[in-house]
Design an enzyme around this catalytic site. Structure first.
Site: not given
Length: 252
Positions: A83, A233
């Site tokens: 990320s 995620h």
């Protein structure tokens, strides 16, 4: 200097956490990677035990990592970034290609991402540490804004006892409130990294879409994309076994 946890010996492998994370999030996988690599799990600026500063951007975080490598005499490194940490890793690789051998980016692309952490920031800002809340008090407040248990537990890992009766967050919430838009900034369009690059995305995540592949190839011509099915995620936490297998296969 950035705080880090170092395990193992061999070729350097740096691991960069995501927004509101820290090196502890990678402890289990880091220990596994340490069989064959010298693993450096870093706390990025304004996170974990690293420096708190009013300066917060991808450029300065990438420079921090570069200076960390210089201070530890690291060269020809492999690097994993998740990320926000993936954006830092991408910028480091494109800015200092001589330093990086292989790049692994977990569930983020080089594109611009609109702000989408408003509920999390609202929950964090709702906690009033001046009244000396307990851990359960903090979680009760956070639950109103962050109903997802996994996300909430991820955030709760940042709690620590600043003093015997005083909790605090390890990250620099004040600067995140001011500079939240920095998290979504795109990689500069002129940058390129020509060495082997692997993007790993979660099958249930929307961070890397099929329509992003062409853009990724512009920045990283020697790149490939792997998808871990049925994860979101936080793919490395949801399916660490497959994540480990994909990474080690790429690094061989």
């Amino acid at each position: 200097m950035l705080f880090s946890k170092i395990e193992g010996s061999g070729k350097p492998l740096l691991i960069l956490h995501g927004f509101l994370g820290m090196s502890d999030n990678w402890k289990s996988l880091g220990t596994q990677f340490a069989v064959g690599f010298q693993v450096h799990m870093l706390d990025l600026r304004n996170h974990g035990r690293s420096i708190h500063s009013d300066d917060f951007s991808y450029e300065i975080m990438a420079q921090d990592v570069y200076e960390y490598c210089q201070a530890h005499n690291l060269e020809n490194i492999n690097i994993i970034g998740h990320s926000m940490g993936g954006k830092v890793a991408m910028l480091l690789a494109t800015s200092h290609p001589e330093l990086v051998d292989k790049l692994i980016v977990a569930d983020i692309g080089p594109k611009f991402y609109p702000q989408h952490h408003q509920d999390i920031l609202a929950g964090l800002n709702a906690v009033d540490f001046s009244i000396q809340p307990s851990r359960s008090d903090v979680e009760a407040i956070m639950t109103k804004f962050v109903p997802d248990f996994g996300t909430r537990q991820f955030l709760m890992k940042n709690l620590f006892w600043k003093e015997p009766s005083q909790l605090a967050f390890r990250f620099n919430l004040a600067i995140f409130n001011k500079k939240m838009d920095e998290i979504g900034v795109a990689l500069p369009q002129s940058t390129r990294f020509l060495k082997p690059t692997l993007f790993i995305r979660g099958g249930n995540s929307k961070y890397i879409l099929d329509s992003d592949v062409e853009d990724i190839k512009e920045y990283f011509p020697d790149s490939s994309i792997e998808t871990i099915p049925n994860v979101g995620h936080w793919l490395h936490a949801e399916n660490p076994i497959e994540f480990y297998q994909i990474v080690t296969s790429f690094l061989r």
